[in-house]
Design an enzyme around this catalytic site. Structure first.
Site, PDB file in Angstrom:
ATOM      1  N   HIS A 128     100.631   3.880 -41.832  1.00 22.38           N
ATOM      2  CA  HIS A 128     100.006   3.025 -42.255  1.00 22.38           C
ATOM      3  C   HIS A 128      98.685   2.729 -41.219  1.00 22.38           C
ATOM      4  CE1 HIS A 128      98.968  -1.139 -43.656  1.00 22.38           C
ATOM      5  NE2 HIS A 128      99.530  -1.026 -44.652  1.00 22.38           N
ATOM      6  N   ASP A 205     107.719   1.375 -36.941  1.00 23.93           N
ATOM      7  CA  ASP A 205     107.205   0.290 -37.864  1.00 23.93           C
ATOM      8  C   ASP A 205     108.113   0.255 -38.928  1.00 23.93           C
ATOM      9  OD1 ASP A 205     106.123  -0.649 -40.059  1.00 23.93           O
ATOM     10  OD2 ASP A 205     104.457   0.759 -40.067  1.00 23.93           O
ATOM     11  N   GLN A 208     109.011  -1.357 -44.034  1.00 23.20           N
ATOM     12  CA  GLN A 208     109.576  -0.792 -45.404  1.00 23.20           C
ATOM     13  C   GLN A 208     111.028  -0.715 -45.498  1.00 23.20           C
ATOM     14  OE1 GLN A 208     107.788  -1.331 -48.273  1.00 23.20           O
ATOM     15  NE2 GLN A 208     105.699  -1.312 -47.325  1.00 23.20           N
ATOM     16  N   LYS A 231     107.493  -9.055 -46.778  1.00 25.13           N
ATOM     17  CA  LYS A 231     108.120  -8.016 -47.492  1.00 25.13           C
ATOM     18  C   LYS A 231     109.750  -8.216 -47.783  1.00 25.13           C
ATOM     19  CE  LYS A 231     104.598  -4.736 -46.052  1.00 25.13           C
ATOM     20  NZ  LYS A 231     103.752  -4.640 -47.150  1.00 25.13           N
ATOM     21  N   CYS A 374      96.686   1.877 -47.768  1.00 19.33           N
ATOM     22  CA  CYS A 374      96.394   1.859 -46.586  1.00 19.33           C
ATOM     23  C   CYS A 374      97.226   3.021 -45.695  1.00 19.33           C
ATOM     24  CB  CYS A 374      97.061   0.659 -45.790  1.00 19.33           C
ATOM     25  SG  CYS A 374      96.360  -0.853 -46.500  1.00 19.33           S
TER      26      CYS A 374
HETATM   27  N1  C6P Z   1     102.118  -2.130 -46.874  1.00 19.89           N
HETATM   28  C1  C6P Z   1     101.659  -1.636 -48.916  1.00 19.89           C
HETATM   29  O1  C6P Z   1     101.206  -1.997 -50.291  1.00 19.89           O
HETATM   30  P1  C6P Z   1     101.363  -6.380 -42.891  1.00 19.89           P
HETATM   31  O2  C6P Z   1      99.954  -6.086 -43.601  1.00 19.89           O
HETATM   32  O3  C6P Z   1     101.126  -6.505 -41.597  1.00 19.89           O
HETATM   33  O4  C6P Z   1     102.255  -7.207 -43.692  1.00 19.89           O
HETATM   34  O5  C6P Z   1     102.126  -4.922 -43.281  1.00 19.89           O
HETATM   35  C2  C6P Z   1     101.434  -3.733 -42.828  1.00 19.89           C
HETATM   36  C3  C6P Z   1     102.120  -2.577 -43.029  1.00 19.89           C
HETATM   37  C4  C6P Z   1     102.627  -1.756 -41.979  1.00 19.89           C
HETATM   38  N2  C6P Z   1     103.390  -0.703 -42.000  1.00 19.89           N
HETATM   39  C5  C6P Z   1     103.932  -0.448 -43.251  1.00 19.89           C
HETATM   40  C6  C6P Z   1     104.648   1.015 -43.366  1.00 19.89           C
HETATM   41  C7  C6P Z   1     103.474  -1.064 -44.650  1.00 19.89           C
HETATM   42  O6  C6P Z   1     103.930  -0.629 -45.661  1.00 19.89           O
HETATM   43  C8  C6P Z   1     102.697  -2.249 -44.422  1.00 19.89           C
HETATM   44  C9  C6P Z   1     102.081  -2.903 -45.469  1.00 19.89           C
HETATM   45  C10 C6P Z   1     101.732  -2.697 -47.862  1.00 19.89           C
HETATM   46  O7  C6P Z   1     102.141  -0.869 -48.796  1.00 19.89           O
HETATM   47  C11 C6P Z   1     100.182  -3.311 -47.787  1.00 19.89           C
HETATM   48  S1  C6P Z   1      98.959  -2.190 -47.564  1.00 19.89           S
END
Ligand code: C6P
Length: 422
Positions: A128, A205, A208, A231, A374
């Site tokens: 990401h 990270d 997910q 999430k 992203c």
């Molecule tokens: N992915 C998706 O629609 P934040 O924005 O900090 O809460 O999460 C960022 C982020 C980091 N790593 C992974 C693997 C992610 O999936 C995400 C967020 C969302 O897939 C929004 S782009």
């Protein structure tokens, strides 16, 4: 003989999620955008509301009753998160606003201060943007070099390539646990073992993975792990960083201000103990408390149960999607039980733009995401501009998958005329 259909996990929990029981564009909502953000159960909404209605107050500052209650609830949430990911100590959990901020915290506090020209940071092409851009900042400032693990033909992380990239120069490995686009589940424990042999630190990270499967930081043996509350059934504006105690202790603060200090003089300051050293300013108190409630909610269901039910949905989703000839799904295939990947599918349809798919599905009440999610470098690597992505959670049902598939076929039919009357 009376046939009694077993109640699925979704049957048991759906009433907890008020938002799911509405019509969108005149059709029952099918929410398949859970990787972007999950929905919130009443239990979590009530925790947030209770805080604002009954004991809204700042933490760690006042000695009055409301402030003490808010502080207890806020710090209690830290205990819950620590237990949820099996951290050794509550001091290893730092509240941040989201996973992105948690990665930036490590990049600025550790990366900027520990890396030298020629040191190497290993990322992967599936990361990401949140796990790429901060390291680009670090590389530009320190002279460290970024290396990227590529994919196998099955579109999983190429572990052999990872091992080839590892060397004495590797100082950091920062990889996603479950890809938000490919849905692959990376072997993070093995990755940590391999990286640690070279003395490299590992950041995972887990945005997910934490909402969908048991995650145990001691078993993974990562040095840091990040996730976002929104999430995992909690509110936006709250996330967390897990870090091994010795590492966090050695890292300087990232933000300066109130809350993170021990003493302030005009010319210098000393810092608070962990984890407060990294929590400058008034935190997202209600959101942190609601994150604790989300952790309680998920734990009560059981992460094993959530994972197993989502695997069933994955098997069914793929079975149905694979019947549509124009579709190409990215990432590894699940096995017959739906194991081996996450309950999401990013796909393209020949000659139909992902945004068009998403827009037409929305008219049928089906919410999916389209675009690059992203992960622009990954899309570039796969030579595609955009994908449509359906991402599921434990409150979704097979019936919703049927509605999605029907709407998808009709949409494809609308654009290509290939399906004819169903
Ligand atoms: N992915 C998706 O629609 P934040 O924005 O900090 O809460 O999460 C960022 C982020 C980091 N790593 C992974 C693997 C992610 O999936 C995400 C967020 C969302 O897939 C929004 S782009």
């Amino acid at each position: 003989m009376t046939f009694i259909q077993e109640r699925t996990l979704a049957d048991q929990v759906r009433l907890d999620f008020p938002i799911l029981h509405q019509q969108v564009n005149g059709k029952p909502l099918v929410y398949f955008d859970n990787a972007a953000t999950s929905q919130k159960p009443l239990f979590v909404l009530n925790a947030l509301r209770d805080y604002y209605e009954q004991y809204n107050s700042n933490v760690h500052r006042g000695v009055h009753t409301l402030s003490a209650k808010a502080t207890d609830a806020y710090e209690g949430s830290r205990d819950k998160v620590a237990r949820f990911v099996n951290a050794k100590s509550r001091q290893e959990i730092v509240f941040t606003h989201n996973a992105t901020e948690a990665i930036n915290l490590v990049a600025y506090s550790w990366g900027m201060n520990n890396l030298q020209p020629g040191d190497e940071i290993i990322l992967s092409v599936m990361e990401h943007h949140s796990n790429i851009v901060p390291w680009q900042f670090v590389a530009a400032k320190t002279g460290a070099v970024l290396k990227f693990v590529e994919l196998t033909p099955a579109e999983t992380l190429d572990l052999e390539h990872f091992q080839k990239l590892l060397s004495e120069k590797t100082k950091l490995v920062s990889l996603v646990h479950v890809s938000n686009t490919l849905g692959c589940i990376n072997p993070v424990t093995e990755i940590c073992t391999l990286a640690h042999k070279y003395g490299a630190k590992v950041l995972i990270d887990a945005c997910q993975s934490v909402p969908h499967m048991p995650v145990d930081v001691q078993q993974i043996n990562c040095d840091w792990l990040v996730a976002s509350g929104h999430k995992m059934c909690a509110a936006t504006g709250i996330g967390f960083l897990y870090g091994k105690l010795e590492l966090l202790q050695a890292m300087p603060p990232f933000f300066g201000g109130g809350e993170m200090i021990a003493e302030v003089f005009l010319d210098h300051s000393t810092y608070a103990d962990l984890p407060h050293k990294f929590e400058a300013g008034t935190p997202a108190i209600g959101e942190a408390i609601a994150l604790g409630a989300a952790v309680d909610y998920l734990s009560k269901i059981g992460m094993d149960k959530i994972h197993a039910y989502e695997a069933e949905l994955t098997a069914y989703l793929f079975e149905q999607l694979e019947k549509i000839p124009q579709i190409k799904i990215y990432g590894p295939k699940p096995n017959e039980q739906g194991e081996g990947r996450a309950a999401l599918a990013a796909f393209t349809v020949a000659e139909v733009h992902a945004n068009d798919l998403s827009t037409l599905l929305d008219t049928e009440g089906v919410a999916i995401r389209s675009g690059h999610h992203c992960t622009q470098p990954l899309h570039r690597y796969l030579n595609i501009a955009a994908t449509a992505r359906a991402s599921l959670s434990f409150y979704n049902t097979r019936e919703e998958i049927d509605i999605f598939i029907k709407a998808l076929k009709e949409t494809i039919d609308f654009f290509t005329g290939l399906f004819g009357e169903q």
